[in-house]
Design a protein around this motif. Structure first.
Motif, short mmCIF file in Angstrom:
data_model
loop_
_atom_site.label_atom_id
_atom_site.label_comp_id
_atom_site.label_asym_id
_atom_site.label_seq_id
_atom_site.Cartn_x
_atom_site.Cartn_y
_atom_site.Cartn_z
N PRO A 12 0.81 -1.21 0.00
CA PRO A 12 0.00 0.00 0.00
C PRO A 12 0.85 1.27 0.00
O PRO A 12 1.85 1.35 0.73
N PRO A 13 0.46 2.26 -0.80
CA PRO A 13 1.12 3.57 -0.76
C PRO A 13 0.46 4.41 0.33
O PRO A 13 -0.61 4.96 0.13
N VAL A 14 1.08 4.50 1.46
CA VAL A 14 0.44 4.94 2.69
C VAL A 14 0.02 6.41 2.63
O VAL A 14 0.83 7.29 2.29
N CYS A 15 -1.23 6.68 2.96
CA CYS A 15 -1.68 8.06 3.12
C CYS A 15 -0.95 8.72 4.29
O CYS A 15 -0.49 8.04 5.21
N THR A 16 -0.85 10.03 4.26
CA THR A 16 -0.23 10.78 5.35
C THR A 16 -1.32 11.49 6.16
O THR A 16 -1.84 12.52 5.73
N PRO A 17 -1.69 10.95 7.32
CA PRO A 17 -2.70 11.63 8.14
C PRO A 17 -2.16 12.97 8.65
O PRO A 17 -1.00 13.07 9.06
N LEU A 18 -3.00 13.97 8.62
CA LEU A 18 -2.63 15.31 9.07
C LEU A 18 -3.63 15.81 10.10
O LEU A 18 -4.79 15.38 10.13
N THR A 19 -3.17 16.73 10.93
CA THR A 19 -4.08 17.40 11.85
C THR A 19 -4.78 18.53 11.10
O THR A 19 -4.41 18.89 9.98
N ALA A 26 1.14 11.85 13.97
CA ALA A 26 1.92 10.64 14.22
C ALA A 26 1.06 9.52 14.79
O ALA A 26 1.24 8.34 14.43
N ARG A 27 0.11 9.85 15.67
CA ARG A 27 -0.73 8.79 16.25
C ARG A 27 -1.55 8.12 15.17
O ARG A 27 -1.66 6.89 15.12
N SER A 28 -2.17 8.91 14.30
CA SER A 28 -2.99 8.34 13.24
C SER A 28 -2.15 7.58 12.21
O SER A 28 -2.59 6.55 11.69
N LEU A 29 -0.95 8.07 11.92
CA LEU A 29 -0.07 7.35 10.99
C LEU A 29 0.31 5.99 11.57
O LEU A 29 0.30 4.98 10.85
N THR A 30 0.61 5.95 12.85
CA THR A 30 0.91 4.67 13.49
C THR A 30 -0.29 3.74 13.43
O THR A 30 -0.15 2.53 13.17
N SER A 31 -1.48 4.28 13.67
CA SER A 31 -2.71 3.49 13.58
C SER A 31 -2.90 2.94 12.17
O SER A 31 -3.27 1.76 11.98
N LEU A 32 -2.65 3.76 11.16
CA LEU A 32 -2.80 3.32 9.78
C LEU A 32 -1.79 2.23 9.44
O LEU A 32 -2.14 1.23 8.77
N ASP A 282 -7.70 10.12 12.64
CA ASP A 282 -8.51 11.07 13.41
C ASP A 282 -9.10 12.21 12.60
O ASP A 282 -10.04 12.87 13.04
N SER A 283 -8.52 12.47 11.43
CA SER A 283 -8.97 13.62 10.65
C SER A 283 -8.85 13.31 9.16
O SER A 283 -7.95 12.58 8.74
N ARG A 284 -9.76 13.87 8.39
CA ARG A 284 -9.69 13.69 6.94
C ARG A 284 -8.98 14.87 6.26
O ARG A 284 -9.07 15.04 5.04
N ALA A 285 -8.24 15.65 7.04
CA ALA A 285 -7.54 16.82 6.51
C ALA A 285 -6.55 16.42 5.43
O ALA A 285 -5.89 15.37 5.50
#
Length: 311
Positions: A12-19, A26-32, A282-285
């Motif tokens: 998978p080409p990992v999405c980058t979760p942003l606030t 970082a928390r959401s990226l670890t979760s992903l 946590d966010s769809r930003a």
């Protein structure tokens, strides 16, 4: 960790979760990362198109890679996108990626100013010579306006410059011809060919591709793992059925009114909206100047997730 030769499976080409303020979450990226590995991903590709690397500054890129490498913890290889306009800048990203623990690099041809095939080959050779990590070429002419031709790829495979190709050209015919040529030269046992066209994975695997780098795999990694397993076992009817289900789910990339966004915004916005609804991030930003999927489109995304059996 050592990159498998050839690299194969679901990457998978990992999405980058942003606030909401645009910082790397970082928390959401670890979760992903855990979500993708829990589904059976064979490797992860960070800082690609789905990872919005082109929109992140150098510090954000480093943060993404550091968090991802730490979260993976050596369980699978981590491929780092080192995409930039010139060889010098790509080498800077590559050195950072090596220092942060990446297992392989992914680079496009140079862009903004076009390069001819000889210059493109020289670009890849300089990157590979400058940083001692396996290098995978990323063919995405829609973004860099250069199509990596078969002759160049074959030469770079033969001399060991490239360990593989991520093909996001959308040209299944050219991909098929490249696979035939690789087999004819005995290069298919060392040079990985990964399709980035998530709607034709079964066809690419049937043609001889080694794996898939699916943006939609952020949302439904388990579906692509099942598809890959069916194909490798020769269960082509089951593979086609799984591909059909994923093709229907891909409509989430079109949930936004096309008049309100560019071609690049809608897919990533859809992936992030789906991941938020699934409780993975946590966010769809999205990264500025992109804008996230609007509230009015969330109902369509939720319905597609339910239809796909994910909610």
């Amino acid at each position: 960790m050592r990159l498998p030769v050839p690299l194969a499976g679901v990457v998978p080409p990992v999405c980058t979760p942003l606030t909401a303020s645009g910082d790397v979450d970082a928390r959401s990226l670890t979760s992903l990362v855990e979500y993708l590995l829990g589904a059976g991903a064979d490797a992860l590709f960070v800082l690609g198109t789905s990872g919005e690397a082109a929109f992140l500054d150098d510090g954000q890129r480093a943060t993404v890679l550091r968090v991802a490498v730490e979260a993976v913890g050596g369980r699978v290889p981590v491929l780092a996108g080192v995409i930039d306009m010139t060889t010098a800048r790509v080498l800077d990203h590559a050195r950072t990626a090596r220092a942060l623990g990446a297992d392989a690099l992914v680079a496009t041809a140079p862009f903004y100013t076009g390069t001819d095939p000889a210059e493109t080959a020289g670009h890849f050779r300089r990157v590979r010579a400058g940083v001692d990590l396996p290098l995978i070429a990323y063919d995405i002419p829609s973004a860099v306006h250069t199509k990596l031709d078969a002759a160049t790829l074959l030469a770079l495979a033969e001399d060991g410059t490239l360990a593989g190709l991520k093909d996001s050209s959308g040209d299944l015919g050219a991909l098929r011809r490249l696979l035939v040529a690789l087999r004819g030269r005995g290069l298919d046992r060392a040079f990985a060919v990964l399709t980035g066209s998530e709607l034709t994975v079964d066809a690419a695997l049937l043609a001889g591709a080694h794996g898939v780098v699916p943006g939609l795999g952020n949302v439904d990694p388990a579906g692509y793992v099942r598809l890959y397993a069916h194909a490798r076992a020769g269960r082509w009817a089951e593979a086609a059925a799984e591909q059909d289900r994923l093709a229907a789910l891909f409509a989430l990339t079109e949930a936004r009114d096309p008049a309100e966004s560019g071609a690049g915004t809608s897919p990533v916005g859809g992936f992030k909206a789906a991941l938020r609804l699934l409780g993975v991030i946590d966010s769809r930003a999205t990264a500025a100047p992109r804008t996230p999927l609007p509230d009015a489109a969330l109902g369509s995304v939720r319905a597609l997730l339910v239809q796909a059996g994910l909610l």
